[in-house]
Design a protein around this motif. Structure first.
Motif, PDB file in Angstrom:
ATOM      1  N   ARG A   1     -84.486 -10.173   7.794  1.00  0.00           N
ATOM      2  CA  ARG A   1     -84.579  -9.824   9.211  1.00  0.00           C
ATOM      3  C   ARG A   1     -83.179  -9.933   9.809  1.00  0.00           C
ATOM      4  NH1 ARG A   1     -89.159 -12.615  12.643  1.00  0.00           N
ATOM      5  NH2 ARG A   1     -88.194 -14.535  11.871  1.00  0.00           N
TER       6      ARG A   1
ATOM      7  N   ASP B   1     -85.614  -7.309  14.814  1.00  0.00           N
ATOM      8  CA  ASP B   1     -86.817  -6.653  14.273  1.00  0.00           C
ATOM      9  C   ASP B   1     -87.970  -6.767  15.269  1.00  0.00           C
ATOM     10  OD1 ASP B   1     -86.118  -6.795  10.930  1.00  0.00           O
ATOM     11  OD2 ASP B   1     -85.127  -8.210  12.280  1.00  0.00           O
TER      12      ASP B   1
ATOM     13  N   GLY C   1     -84.160  -1.732   7.982  1.00  0.00           N
ATOM     14  CA  GLY C   1     -85.317  -2.300   8.679  1.00  0.00           C
ATOM     15  C   GLY C   1     -85.496  -1.621  10.026  1.00  0.00           C
ATOM     16  N   SER C   2     -86.626  -1.886  10.662  1.00  0.00           N
ATOM     17  CA  SER C   2     -86.906  -1.249  11.949  1.00  0.00           C
ATOM     18  C   SER C   2     -86.651  -2.228  13.084  1.00  0.00           C
ATOM     19  CB  SER C   2     -88.350  -0.754  11.999  1.00  0.00           C
ATOM     20  OG  SER C   2     -89.252  -1.853  11.902  1.00  0.00           O
ATOM     21  N   LEU C   3     -86.217  -1.678  14.201  1.00  0.00           N
ATOM     22  CA  LEU C   3     -86.040  -2.435  15.430  1.00  0.00           C
ATOM     23  C   LEU C   3     -87.207  -2.056  16.349  1.00  0.00           C
ATOM     24  CD1 LEU C   3     -82.216  -1.796  15.870  1.00  0.00           C
ATOM     25  CD2 LEU C   3     -83.305  -3.815  14.921  1.00  0.00           C
TER      26      LEU C   3
ATOM     27  N   ARG D   1     -92.229   2.834   9.279  1.00  0.00           N
ATOM     28  CA  ARG D   1     -91.706   1.468   9.267  1.00  0.00           C
ATOM     29  C   ARG D   1     -91.982   0.804   7.924  1.00  0.00           C
ATOM     30  NH1 ARG D   1     -93.698  -0.848  15.082  1.00  0.00           N
ATOM     31  NH2 ARG D   1     -92.434  -2.658  14.442  1.00  0.00           N
TER      32      ARG D   1
END
Length: 1008
Positions: free
Chosen positions: A87, A153, A221-223, A253
């Motif tokens: 993360r 995240d 990774g996704s925000l 995602r």
């Protein structure tokens, strides 16, 4: 003339002479010129400590059973095998004097307090203070949560990108925790599945692109759902963040950070199946492209409105709507328009997330029978059935009704058989009747057929139910009580055929004759045959008493309960004793198992029953119960052995109810039956539940405050006339209060129901030979000091109480406490506080002005008050004047002795509390009555007056009501008159219908 200000202030915005230059400098300066608008700084702006935002890719290391201490995350490393999820964490840092970025003591939890302590740049500090609440805007903060790092995240707000742009403008540096790490914000990022079609297979590979450059999806990774970050570890570490042009789907995602991002391979032979069965679903959650144009994807299918209908147990159906295919607003609107045109009013949700709806009963049947076939024919709609579809069908023929009565095991009840035939089929009437009573328009039967209840035959039955709604609450099947004679006649008029049981005709015939006759209730004893008086009766009954005896005998012979509600002082006890003597002498009462009658009376009246029986019916064997079984050591069976009548008190009856229930009785007589008027009390339940073939309530006041008290009486003696207190309230009380029906109609309807089962005669009608009774109200003015005290308390109590009237039930104790306080102040101020003992009592002065003359002329007087403390003041004055008196209140231990002492002695005055003297007293020796304090219950005063104005009185009776002028007592007198009309309307004449005590009544009492 006021002095002139030597230095007048110019109006805002005005500049005079050279001052305009100063004003202009202030207006255009970078910082406000007024030092009051700027907090003093210890250093110049250039000396402030700069802030940065530290980025670090952190590996999550959750605690386990053997590792429960230490950090829950560590910095990710390219040299260490990956053990947990990555993360992206951020935290505030500051630039040290040596030019390095350090954490110092700065954390997210204390950043708001460090502005001056760490000499931070004010604008940058304000930015960091905004960062925390925006990050946590959609989630709670728990104690013990990590305060050093926030994870992007979990930053669900797209305002993150505005914050990052603002950080660049403010000079906030984005730094990495790895040495020489590059952290930057890009313009746009996307993640798609790219398709490459070869002769051997179709390969779908995830592709992550940031500002035109591809990045490995495994290192990303996704925000939230609004952005993507990618990272690179090792010797050239870097972190790049970018917003996505559209919200990321859950499928997108999931691809980011995937451990195996190699893609999906579809063999050549299965490509058609993929495009046909799987591609439409896949492309709804994930952009699918073909960069090399090696495959052409089919166009999306038109949307289909799928209606899933699931048939469930207990005649229920669950309805669900769901769109399938690519969402196309225009195409969906066309489908919905076709649905609304074919089925106006049908609710077909356009939102696939709308919850399912469950229909039960008639709506489920009609929907399945009528609606589903039409939906199935609409283009663009697919109906999917789950489970076995019931065979619902509507019955439309005209019903035919047959009504019968059949005896049941319960003494008072008959099964009411109503047979309905439609299309040659017999249908049970119980569910039909219940549906009609609840106002339903249609009914679904257990065999899945349904019918309309709006046909004319049911309209007529619904009108009958409107008058007898309580029948809907029968739980054991349709039954009719023998007390409901008038209701049976309504059924006869309604049915095509009727069949009556023999015992029904015998029990109800006389009541129907009474109801349909032209005589008034006072002639209720005009029964089918006269009944001879019992032998051994030593009294000569007056004509109305003979009629009452014959009416009681009819009820007893047919097992019908009733209420003897003659006015007080007309000899109700004598009429009942005549009935008991007749019943004991009747051949039907013979045999070895003859059971005694049970008489329940107030404790103070028990001995009077024994005395009256010995006087008028000496052949009756009468016994009395003096204490509980536990106290006396004798069983109830022993005390009842060998007697014809056993007399007990209400208190003993309640305490030893199990023994009374187990013994068995020929009948139950409730004397002064107003004692059981509270339907929620244990005493009422005991009287109601006692199993006897005959019950009689004897009271001169069957209704003191409201109609529910009358219902309580009939609930004991005729438990079926009005089966439900709730229904009784809805049918009689609330309509009258709301003006739904005319008052006259309500009175007539109620009187028609109760008329055969309640006998009431007033003294004015049947005892015209009683001596005259003269009543007079004496209005007493309070002494000046007394008046001042009263008015002061009145204003205080009004302010306190008027705000409590909206919820009278919750505040009833407080309200009545204040009213009682004002009533006591109307009598004597010292009753409230001894400090007012010196204040004259105008009412006692007026009393003794009358009493001195009464005593001097040889008359005898009864003096009543509800307050024993006030009677004590009257007694003190009597002692001062040397006037002998007797005294009776609730604490008197030798009540019979005190009463007999007055009757046989020559005390000219008898002081009596209103509660203790309300019943069981025959004091015809007195001919004057003084009522010291009025109350709004008219029965209380009538009972007091009738202690002396009753059969046996030979002298004129003088009644004086002492009322304090301009006090709550005058309001009470007016309210009492209104409440008296309720009793008169239902029991005595055609006067106006009234309701019980209301908040408006109490507001009236408090008016000045």
């Amino acid at each position: 003339m006021p002095p002139t200000d030597p230095s007048p202030r110019a109006a805002p915005g005005a500049a005079v002479g050279a001052d305009w230059k100063s004003a202009m400098r202030n207006l255009t300066a970078d910082e406000p010129a007024d030092p009051a608008l700027t907090a003093p700084a210890e250093h110049g702006a250039g000396d402030r400590t700069r802030m940065g935002l530290l980025f670090e890719l952190r590996e999550q290391t959750p605690r386990s059973n053997d590792r429960w201490r230490g950090a829950t995350a560590v910095r990710a490393s390219a040299t260490r095998p990956r053990a947990g999820a990555y993360r992206l964490g951020v935290r505030p840092v500051i630039r040290s004097d040596s030019g390095k970025w350090v954490k110092s003591t700065l954390t997210w939890s204390n950043v708001g307090y460090q502005l001056n302590r760490l000499n931070l740049n004010a604008e940058q500090h304000r930015w960091f203070c905004q960062f925390v609440p925006l990050h946590r805007v959609d989630r709670p903060v728990y104690n013990g949560q990590d305060t050093e790092w926030l994870y992007l995240d979990e930053f669900e707000s797209p305002l993150l990108w505005h914050l990052l742009a603002e950080a660049q403008r403010l000079g906030i540096t984005l730094v990495g925790s790895h040495k020489d790490a590059d952290v930057r914000v890009a313009a746009a990022a996307s993640v798609v599945l790219d398709a490459v079609h070869t002769p051997t297979a179709l390969t779908l590979s995830p592709v992550l692109t940031i500002d035109g450059r591809q990045h490995p999806v495994g290192d990303a990774g996704s925000l939230g759902d609004h952005g993507i970050y990618a990272y690179r570890l090792g010797t050239d570490p870097a972190i790049v963040l970018a917003p996505s042009p559209a919200p990321l789907s859950l499928e997108q995602r999931r691809l980011l950070g995937s451990a195996s991002p190699a893609g999906l391979v579809v063999p050549a032979g299965e490509v058609d199946e993929f495009l046909r069965e799987y591609y439409p679903t896949l492309q709804r959650g994930m952009p699918v492209t073909s960069a090399d144009a090696s495959i052409e994807f089919p166009p999306p299918p038109p949307p289909v409105l799928v209606h899933t209908v699931q048939f469930e147990p207990k005649q229920a159906v669950r309805l669900d709507w769901q769109w399938q295919g690519d969402r196309d607003a225009d195409a969906e609107d066309e489908v919905l328009a076709r649905v609304n045109t074919a089925l106006p009013g049908l609710s077909a949700p356009a939102d696939p997330a709308a919850p399912a709806v469950t229909l039960t009963g008639v709506p489920a049947a009609e929907y399945t029978d009528k609606t589903l076939p039409q939906l199935d024919r609409i283009d663009g709609v697919r109906v999917d059935l789950v489970g076995d579809k019931p065979d619902y069908r509507e019955l439309t023929a005209t019903p035919q009704l047959t009504v019968t009565t059949v005896e049941t095991e319960k003494r008072d009840w008959f099964d009411l058989g109503v047979l309905v035939k439609i299309d040659g089929r017999s249908i049970p009437f119980n569910p039909i009747f219940t549906a009609l009573a609840k106002g339903r328009k249609k009914l679904l039967l257990v065999d899945n057929s349904y019918l309309s209840l709006t046909q004319p035959v049911f309209d007529r039955l619904r009108e009958l139910i409107e008058e007898a709604r309580a029948l809907q609450e029968w739980e054991t099947g349709l039954r009719i009580n023998r007390h409901q004679a008038s209701l049976w006649s309504d059924f006869e008029d309604l049915a095509d055929e009727t069949e009556q049981a023999v015992s029904w005709r015998a029990a109800v015939g006389g009541l129907l004759q009474l109801e349909r006759g032209d005589t008034e209730v006072t002639d209720a004893a005009a029964l089918p045959r006269p009944t001879p008086l019992p032998t051994g009766l030593t009294a000569t009954l007056r004509p109305y008493q003979v009629a009452g005896f014959e009416w009681l005998s009819f009820l007893w012979e047919h097992g019908l309960g009733g209420i003897l509600a003659d006015d007080m002082g007309l000899g109700k006890t004598l009429q009942v004793l005549a009935l008991l003597s007749h019943a004991v002498q009747s051949p039907a009462a013979g045999g070895t198992e003859r059971r005694p009658f049970l008489v329940v009376a107030p404790t103070s009246v028990v001995s009077n029953w024994v005395t009256e029986a010995a006087r008028f019916t000496p052949d009756l064997r009468v016994g009395a119960v003096a204490s509980t079984q536990a106290t006396s050591g004798r069983s109830l069976a022993d005390q009842a052995a060998g007697v014809d009548v056993l007399v007990t008190s209400y208190a003993l009856f309640r305490l030893d109810f199990a023994a009374y229930q187990a013994h068995g009785w020929a009948g139950l007589i409730l004397d002064e039956a107003q004692f059981v008027k509270n339907r929620t009390s244990q005493l009422h339940r005991s009287a109601r539940d006692l199993e006897v073939p005959f019950k009689l309530a004897v009271t001169g006041t069957p209704m003191e405050n409201n109609l529910l008290e009358l219902w309580s009486m009939f609930g004991i003696v005729a438990p079926g006339l009005f089966p439900s207190a709730r229904r009784f309230t809805e049918e009689y009380l609330r309509p009258a209060e709301r003006g739904v029906r005319s008052q006259h109609e309500l009175v007539q309807r109620l009187r028609r129901r109760i008329r055969p089962l309640m006998l009431r005669r007033t003294k004015d009608v049947v005892a015209r030979d009683l001596p005259a009774k003269q009543e007079q109200v004496l209005h007493i003015d309070l002494a000046p000091e007394h008046r001042e005290i009263y008015d002061t308390f009145l204003q205080r109590e009004r302010q306190k109480l008027l705000g409590l009237m909206d919820d009278l039930e919750a505040n009833r104790f407080i309200v009545f406490r204040s009213i009682t306080l004002l009533r006591m102040l109307s009598l004597d101020a010292s009753l409230v506080d001894e400090q007012y003992a010196h204040v004259p009592s105008s009412k006692l002065d007026a009393l003794f002005e009358q009493l001195d003359e009464v005593v001097a002329e040889g008359h005898r007087a009864l003096i009543f008050s509800q307050f024993t403390s006030y009677l004590a003041l009257a007694a003190a004055r009597l002692q001062q004047r040397g006037i002998r008196y007797s005294y009776l209140d609730g604490s008197t231990t030798d009540r019979p002795g005190v009463i007999d002492g007055f009757k046989t002695g020559d005390d000219p005055v008898f002081l009596i509390s209103l509660k203790a003297g309300g019943f069981g007293l025959n004091l015809t020796e007195a001919d004057y009555v003084f009522l010291l304090d009025p109350w709004w219950n008219p029965a209380s005063e009538s009972q007091a007056i009738d202690r002396t104005h009753r059969i046996g009185q030979t002298k004129n009776v003088m009644v004086y009501r002492l009322v304090a002028a301009d006090t709550i007592e005058e309001k009470v007198m007016a309210l009492k008159e209104a409440k008296a009309k309720l009793v008169e309307a239902v029991l005595d004449d055609e006067a106006v219908f009234a309701a019980a005590l209301t908040p408006d009544d109490i507001r009236g009492l408090l008016e000045p």
